[in-house]
Design a protein around this motif. Structure first.
Motif, PDB file in Angstrom:
ATOM      1  N   HIS A 165      -7.538  -0.332   4.488  1.00  0.00           N
ATOM      2  CA  HIS A 165      -7.718  -1.543   5.299  1.00  0.00           C
ATOM      3  C   HIS A 165      -9.010  -1.339   6.089  1.00  0.00           C
ATOM      4  O   HIS A 165      -9.008  -0.706   7.147  1.00  0.00           O
ATOM      5  CB  HIS A 165      -6.522  -1.715   6.220  1.00  0.00           C
ATOM      6  CG  HIS A 165      -6.446  -3.058   6.867  1.00  0.00           C
ATOM      7  ND1 HIS A 165      -5.271  -3.621   7.287  1.00  0.00           N
ATOM      8  CD2 HIS A 165      -7.402  -3.981   7.155  1.00  0.00           C
ATOM      9  CE1 HIS A 165      -5.498  -4.801   7.815  1.00  0.00           C
ATOM     10  NE2 HIS A 165      -6.787  -5.035   7.746  1.00  0.00           N
ATOM     11  N   ASN A 217      -1.036  -2.288   7.443  1.00  0.00           N
ATOM     12  CA  ASN A 217      -1.204  -2.916   6.128  1.00  0.00           C
ATOM     13  C   ASN A 217      -2.100  -2.053   5.252  1.00  0.00           C
ATOM     14  O   ASN A 217      -3.080  -2.496   4.666  1.00  0.00           O
ATOM     15  CB  ASN A 217      -1.795  -4.318   6.255  1.00  0.00           C
ATOM     16  CG  ASN A 217      -1.887  -5.041   4.918  1.00  0.00           C
ATOM     17  OD1 ASN A 217      -1.091  -4.773   4.008  1.00  0.00           O
ATOM     18  ND2 ASN A 217      -2.842  -5.946   4.790  1.00  0.00           N
ATOM     19  N   GLY A 218      -1.740  -0.788   5.174  1.00  0.00           N
ATOM     20  CA  GLY A 218      -2.563   0.206   4.495  1.00  0.00           C
ATOM     21  C   GLY A 218      -3.032   1.242   5.489  1.00  0.00           C
ATOM     22  O   GLY A 218      -2.489   1.374   6.588  1.00  0.00           O
ATOM     23  N   PRO A 248       0.824  -1.213   0.000  1.00  0.00           N
ATOM     24  CA  PRO A 248       0.000   0.000   0.000  1.00  0.00           C
ATOM     25  C   PRO A 248       0.859   1.264   0.000  1.00  0.00           C
ATOM     26  O   PRO A 248       1.883   1.328   0.673  1.00  0.00           O
ATOM     27  CB  PRO A 248      -0.801  -0.114   1.305  1.00  0.00           C
ATOM     28  CG  PRO A 248      -0.760  -1.556   1.649  1.00  0.00           C
ATOM     29  CD  PRO A 248       0.543  -2.086   1.154  1.00  0.00           C
ATOM     30  N   GLU A 283      -7.821  -5.854  -2.982  1.00  0.00           N
ATOM     31  CA  GLU A 283      -7.083  -5.213  -4.077  1.00  0.00           C
ATOM     32  C   GLU A 283      -7.720  -5.468  -5.434  1.00  0.00           C
ATOM     33  O   GLU A 283      -7.017  -5.747  -6.405  1.00  0.00           O
ATOM     34  CB  GLU A 283      -5.641  -5.729  -4.096  1.00  0.00           C
ATOM     35  CG  GLU A 283      -4.854  -5.466  -2.832  1.00  0.00           C
ATOM     36  CD  GLU A 283      -3.555  -6.242  -2.796  1.00  0.00           C
ATOM     37  OE1 GLU A 283      -3.254  -6.953  -3.767  1.00  0.00           O
ATOM     38  OE2 GLU A 283      -2.837  -6.145  -1.783  1.00  0.00           O
ATOM     39  N   THR A 291     -10.958   6.972   8.683  1.00  0.00           N
ATOM     40  CA  THR A 291      -9.649   6.762   9.290  1.00  0.00           C
ATOM     41  C   THR A 291      -9.641   7.289  10.717  1.00  0.00           C
ATOM     42  O   THR A 291     -10.655   7.765  11.233  1.00  0.00           O
ATOM     43  CB  THR A 291      -8.562   7.472   8.478  1.00  0.00           C
ATOM     44  OG1 THR A 291      -8.637   8.894   8.719  1.00  0.00           O
ATOM     45  CG2 THR A 291      -8.708   7.210   6.987  1.00  0.00           C
ATOM     46  N   HIS A 326     -10.002  -5.897   6.674  1.00  0.00           N
ATOM     47  CA  HIS A 326      -9.665  -6.477   5.373  1.00  0.00           C
ATOM     48  C   HIS A 326      -9.137  -5.381   4.438  1.00  0.00           C
ATOM     49  O   HIS A 326      -9.576  -4.240   4.484  1.00  0.00           O
ATOM     50  CB  HIS A 326     -10.883  -7.122   4.715  1.00  0.00           C
ATOM     51  CG  HIS A 326     -11.521  -8.193   5.543  1.00  0.00           C
ATOM     52  ND1 HIS A 326     -11.027  -9.470   5.623  1.00  0.00           N
ATOM     53  CD2 HIS A 326     -12.633  -8.160   6.334  1.00  0.00           C
ATOM     54  CE1 HIS A 326     -11.794 -10.191   6.424  1.00  0.00           C
ATOM     55  NE2 HIS A 326     -12.766  -9.422   6.872  1.00  0.00           N
ATOM     56  N   ARG A 327      -8.196  -5.769   3.579  1.00  0.00           N
ATOM     57  CA  ARG A 327      -7.770  -4.897   2.479  1.00  0.00           C
ATOM     58  C   ARG A 327      -7.944  -5.686   1.192  1.00  0.00           C
ATOM     59  O   ARG A 327      -7.364  -6.748   1.015  1.00  0.00           O
ATOM     60  CB  ARG A 327      -6.309  -4.464   2.657  1.00  0.00           C
ATOM     61  CG  ARG A 327      -5.907  -3.332   1.704  1.00  0.00           C
ATOM     62  CD  ARG A 327      -4.540  -2.772   2.059  1.00  0.00           C
ATOM     63  NE  ARG A 327      -3.502  -3.779   1.932  1.00  0.00           N
ATOM     64  CZ  ARG A 327      -2.939  -4.146   0.771  1.00  0.00           C
ATOM     65  NH1 ARG A 327      -3.328  -3.577  -0.359  1.00  0.00           N
ATOM     66  NH2 ARG A 327      -2.003  -5.065   0.746  1.00  0.00           N
ATOM     67  N   ALA A 338      -5.588   2.262   8.127  1.00  0.00           N
ATOM     68  CA  ALA A 338      -6.566   1.584   8.987  1.00  0.00           C
ATOM     69  C   ALA A 338      -7.878   2.373   9.001  1.00  0.00           C
ATOM     70  O   ALA A 338      -7.891   3.576   9.270  1.00  0.00           O
ATOM     71  CB  ALA A 338      -6.024   1.451  10.399  1.00  0.00           C
ATOM     72  N   CYS A 384     -14.967   3.123   6.141  1.00  0.00           N
ATOM     73  CA  CYS A 384     -13.831   3.732   5.445  1.00  0.00           C
ATOM     74  C   CYS A 384     -13.310   4.994   6.128  1.00  0.00           C
ATOM     75  O   CYS A 384     -12.496   5.725   5.552  1.00  0.00           O
ATOM     76  CB  CYS A 384     -14.163   4.061   3.987  1.00  0.00           C
ATOM     77  SG  CYS A 384     -14.653   2.631   2.992  1.00  0.00           S
ATOM     78  N   ASP A 392      -7.305   0.112  -2.975  1.00  0.00           N
ATOM     79  CA  ASP A 392      -6.230  -0.799  -2.571  1.00  0.00           C
ATOM     80  C   ASP A 392      -5.525  -0.371  -1.292  1.00  0.00           C
ATOM     81  O   ASP A 392      -4.968  -1.210  -0.576  1.00  0.00           O
ATOM     82  CB  ASP A 392      -5.182  -0.912  -3.688  1.00  0.00           C
ATOM     83  CG  ASP A 392      -5.692  -1.649  -4.910  1.00  0.00           C
ATOM     84  OD1 ASP A 392      -6.868  -2.047  -4.920  1.00  0.00           O
ATOM     85  OD2 ASP A 392      -4.901  -1.823  -5.862  1.00  0.00           O
ATOM     86  N   THR A 426       1.569   4.282   1.359  1.00  0.00           N
ATOM     87  CA  THR A 426       1.273   5.059   2.569  1.00  0.00           C
ATOM     88  C   THR A 426       2.479   5.827   3.097  1.00  0.00           C
ATOM     89  O   THR A 426       2.359   6.522   4.111  1.00  0.00           O
ATOM     90  CB  THR A 426       0.767   4.132   3.690  1.00  0.00           C
ATOM     91  OG1 THR A 426       1.767   3.132   3.963  1.00  0.00           O
ATOM     92  CG2 THR A 426      -0.525   3.443   3.295  1.00  0.00           C
TER      93      THR A 426
END
Length: 378
Positions: free
Chosen positions: A275, A252-253, A238, A282, A262, A279-280, A255, A260, A272, A240
């Protein structure tokens, strides 16, 4: 909110911009994209575009009429380098944008192999420029090695086989798409052999060798494979880095909660890079579905809706349309409910107790779509 900035000008970012206008936002809309192109469709890059059957104009996701109706300020070829939430600014490599809300849609970057940048003839595939460079190299190639048997790798292998090239696919796992279980992963693996492509599983890559240009792929078992072109498809990371130090939670991206949102107020993430709810995902469909929910929550300033769509993806390989929907666990029971695995035309369903939680189809779209609608959402 008087100004909202969408950082990322690919499918997820464009869809977010469309949703902002559709849901009534009439303020200043800024769209920042690191590529110089207007938004374009990426899936054809590994298929028709790589075959030369499509060109850049065919990939366009928008046209001049729609762009005029969006009334957005497009900042293309510009990199976001930071987010100052307290100041309400997105920092760019050519300045900053004062903003009240942010949609993060910066996507992901391909992973690379150690030493990959030292040799020509070694490619990843994410952008139009990547595809053009690979297409030019394939015009002069005879032997291609694809590292990674995920969807991008498998699609590239399929395209190279269609071009009449000698193709070897390397996969570190015991089977490609091992998360589907032994039987279904074997069905995906068999497609390569059906079309004369060598698939070597349980095989890692320790390096590449050549004098300025790649000549061999070195494997963990001490052997090597000769290659004129190497395509690396070993997943993505990701995007970032530009958010480090901003105070936003990264895992992992970016959060996000189920809607959606943050950890920073007025900031949502989609596609993509997001997270969401643990789950993320793609895949193309996810980039078209998340923005509606994210924008609704952004404009409301609260969690008023959660993402409830069942993950869905498709892949075209060797003339077979592969479709999958759901989230499955190793303990789920899989059953072929229609067609024949051997004939590469079938539908399989995963069940958890008495509930359908996943469906896979090879060249059987009608039944797949019906069963997909009945899957349990989390």
């Amino acid at each position: 909110m008087k100004t909202i900035t969408v950082v990322g000008a690919s499918l997820a970012g464009l869809t977010a911009a469309r949703q902002l206008r559709a849901q009534g936002f009439d303020g200043r809309l800024v769209i920042v994209g690191e590529e110089p192109h207007q938004p374009y469709d990426r899936p054809p890059l590994s298929k028709d575009f790589l075959l030369g059957r499509a060109e850049e104009a065919d990939l366009a996701l928008t046209d001049a009429t729609e762009r005029a109706s969006l009334e957005a300020e497009w900042m293309l070829g510009v990199h976001a380098i930071g987010l100052d939430h307290s100041a309400g600014e997105v920092m760019l490599d050519n300045g900053a944008v004062r903003t009240d809300g942010v949609v993060i849609a910066t996507g992901a970057r391909p992973r690379t192999l150690a030493g990959q940048g030292d040799l020509s003839g070694v490619h990843t595939l994410r952008t139009i420029e990547d595809a053009l460079a690979l297409r030019a190299d394939l015009d002069r190639a005879e032997r291609v090695v694809v590292v990674g048997a995920g969807f991008v790798g498998a699609e590239v292998a399929s395209t190279c086989a269609a071009r009449g090239l000698d193709v070897t696919v390397l996969e570190a796992a015991p089977k490609p798409l091992a998360g589907l279980g032994e039987e279904m992963a074997s069905a995906c693996a068999a497609l390569h052999g059906d079309h004369g492509v060598r698939l070597l599983c349980g095989t890692g890559v320790v390096g590449l060798s050549g004098d300025h240009r790649v000549r061999e792929v070195l494997l963990t078992d001490g052997s090597s494979i000769t290659a004129d072109v190497v395509v690396v498809g070993v997943g993505v990371v990701p995007t970032t880095t530009w958010l480090e130090g901003s105070g936003i939670s990264l895992a992992n991206g970016v959060a996000c909660d189920s809607g959606c949102r943050t950890s920073l107020s007025g900031v949502v993430a989609v596609g993509d890079v997001a997270h969401v709810g643990g789950h993320r995902v793609e895949h193309w469909t996810n980039a078209t579905q998340q923005p509606r929910v994210a924008v609704r929550n952004l404009l409301a300033g609260a969690l008023v809706e959660s993402c409830a769509d069942v993950p869905y993806f498709w892949s075209d390989q060797y003339g077979v349309r592969i479709q999958f929907a759901g989230r499955v666990l190793p303990s789920d029971k899989v059953e072929v409910v229609d067609g024949s695995v051997e004939e590469r035309a079938f539908v399989a369903v995963w069940r958890r107790e008495t509930v359908d939680v996943g469906v896979l189809a090879f060249n059987t779209p009608k039944l797949f779509n019906r069963l997909r609608r009945g899957l349990r959402t989390e």
